[in-house]
Design an enzyme around this catalytic site. Structure first.
Site, short mmCIF file in Angstrom:
data_model
loop_
_atom_site.label_atom_id
_atom_site.label_comp_id
_atom_site.label_asym_id
_atom_site.label_seq_id
_atom_site.Cartn_x
_atom_site.Cartn_y
_atom_site.Cartn_z
N CYS A 1 19.38 133.65 67.76
CA CYS A 1 18.49 134.78 67.49
C CYS A 1 17.06 134.31 67.26
O CYS A 1 16.70 133.92 66.15
CB CYS A 1 19.01 135.55 66.27
SG CYS A 1 17.95 136.92 65.82
N CYS B 1 15.14 136.27 64.64
CA CYS B 1 15.40 135.92 63.24
C CYS B 1 14.83 134.55 62.87
O CYS B 1 14.26 134.38 61.80
CB CYS B 1 16.90 135.86 62.94
SG CYS B 1 17.94 136.99 63.84
N ASP B 2 15.00 133.57 63.75
CA ASP B 2 14.76 132.18 63.34
C ASP B 2 13.49 131.53 63.88
O ASP B 2 13.13 130.44 63.41
CB ASP B 2 15.98 131.32 63.74
CG ASP B 2 17.24 131.79 63.03
OD1 ASP B 2 17.12 132.33 61.91
OD2 ASP B 2 18.34 131.62 63.59
#
Ligand code: NAP
Length: 318
Positions: free
Chosen positions: A132, A135-136
Site C-alpha cells: 500500500c 499508506c506507507d
C-alpha cells in the site's frame, strides 16, 4: 459466549452497508474486519459515489462505520481464519484466538493484494515490503524504493513515491504497461524513476529489514541486485476465500458464487461485494450488494427463528 444474529466479515463498503441495514432491523450484529474501509479507504479521490461529488476514501468509510455504529452495530478489528457450521449456527475463529457464535454470516471481505510469492517477501512484510503506497510511502522520504507491477496501481505508486523517495525502480515483467497512458506519461517524466522492464523479482533480501531485491531479466536471464529500502508490490488483487472450505462454491479465479439474493450454497451464509463472482468492484455496487445481503439475511433469520424481529413489508407478504 455472546450469540449474534449476524456476523459480517469485512469492514468495507459492502460490510458497513450490510451492518447499517441489519442493525436497523434490530439484528444483533458484529462486523469483524482486518481494517477499516477495505480498498475504498486506500483511495484518495472518489468522484463516482452517487450523491457525493468528491470524497476521500478513508473519510467516506469512517462515515459508513459511524452510521452502522449509530444503529448498534458492533465492530472489532480481527481476522476471521476459520468457520464451522454446527446445525443452524456458525462458529467463527479469529487470528487473535477469539471464537464467536452466530446464526448467520455475511461474507464481505473484499479482495487482498496479490503476493509475489518469492523468497524473503513474507519475512519482510512490515519491514520494507508493502502492498500500500498510499499508506506507507511517507516512510520512504529520501530513500530508494522498488515498485513491482505494470498496471495503474504500480504507476500510481511510482508517481506518488517519485515525489518523496530519492529514487524509484519500477520493475515490470513486460516492456509495456497495462495502465492508463496519462499515468504512464507522468511516470516517464520523473527524473528519479528508473524503468526496469522485462524483469521479475526473484528474491527480497535484507537483514533486520529490506536492503534490496534480486531481479532476473526474462529474456537474457541476466541477474541484477537492486539496492533499496522498500519494495512496493502492486501486481493486482485476489479474493482469498479458500479458508471457507466447501461451505461455498468458487469460480475459476477463487471468487465466491452467490445468487442475485446474495445467497451462497449454505443456508445462512451470504456474500456481497468484491468477493462475489462477477461483481463490478465499485463502491456503489458493493454497497448495494451489502444492502441486499442484509435484507435477505433478515428474511432468512425471520423464517428460521420464527420471530418477527422488526416489522417489514416484504416479510408480511411471505
Ligand atoms: P492490474 O491492472 O491487474 O495490473 C497488474 C500488473 O501486475 C500487470 O502489469 C501484471 O503484469 C503485473 N503482475 C501480475 N502478476 C504478477 C506477478 N506474479 N509478477 C509480476 N508482475 C505481475 O492491477 P492493478 O494495477 O492493481 O489495477 C487493478 C484495477 O484497478 C485496474 O482496473 C486499474 O485500472 C484500477 N486502478 C485504477 C487506478 C487509477 O485509475 N488511478 C489506480 C489503481 C488501480 P502484466 O501486465 O504482464 O499482466
Amino acid at each position: 459466549m455472546t450469540q449474534y444474529d449476524v456476523i459480517i466479515i469485512g469492514g468495507g463498503a459492502a460490510g458497513f452497508s450490510s451492518g447499517i441495514y441489519t442493525s436497523r432491523r434490530l439484528l444483533k450484529t458484529l462486523i469483524l474486519s482486518k481494517d477499516i474501509g477495505g480498498q475504498t479507504a486506500l483511495t484518495t479521490e472518489i468522484e463516482n459515489y452517487p450523491g457525493v461529488d468528491f470524497a476521500d476514501g478513508t473519510a467516506l468509510m469512517m462515515k459508513f462505520k459511524e452510521q452502522a455504529e449509530k444503529f448498534g452495530c458492533e465492530f472489532d478489528i480481527d481476522e476471521v481464519v476459520g468457520i464451522k457450521k454446527d446445525g443452524e449456527l456458525f462458529l467463527l475463529m479469529t487470528a487473535t484466538g477469539k471464537e464467536y457464535v452466530t446464526r448467520s454470516v455475511i461474507l464481505a471481505f473484499g479482495m487482498s493484494p496479490k503476493n509475489l510469492d518469492v523468497l524473503g517477501e513474507a519475512k519482510f512484510v512490515g519491514r520494507g515490503v508493502s502492498y500500500c503506497a498510499t499508506c506507507d510511502a511517507p516512510l520512504y522520504k529520501g530513500k530508494n524504493v522498488a515498485v513491482v507491477g505494470g498496471g495503474n496501481s504500480a504507476l500510481d505508486a511510482t508517481e506518488y513515491l517519485g515525489r518523496l523517495a530519492a529514487k524509484v525502480y519500477l520493475i515490470h515483467r513486460r516492456n509495456e504497461f497495462r495502465g492508463d497512458e496519462i499515468l504512464e506519461a507522468r511516470v516517464r517524466k520523473l527524473k528519479n524513476v528508473e524503468l526496469v522492464f522485462e524483469s521479475v523479482v526473484t528474491e527480497v533480501v535484507g537483514d533486520d529489514r529490506v536492503r534490496g531485491v534480486r531481479v532476473n531479466h526474462v529474456t537474457t536471464n541476466e541477474q541484477r541486485k537492486i539496492e533499496c529500502d522498500g519494495v512496493f508490490v502492486a501486481i493486482g488483487h485476489v479474493v482469498k476465500a479458500r479458508w471457507l472450505g466447501d461451505l461455498v462454491d468458487y469460480d475459476a479465479i477463487g471468487h465466491i458464487h452467490a445468487n442475485k439474493l446474495s445467497e451462497t450454497k449454505t443456508p445462512g451464509l451470504f456474500a456481497a461485494g468484491d468477493v462475489v463472482s462477477g461483481s463490478f468492484k465499485q463502491i456503489a455496487t458493493a454497497s448495494g450488494e451489502g444492502v441486499s445481503a442484509a435484507l435477505r439475511c433478515y428474511q432468512y433469520l425471520t423464517k428460521t427463528t420464527g420471530r418477527l424481529l422488526a416489522p417489514d413489508w416484504d416479510i408480511k407478504k411471505k
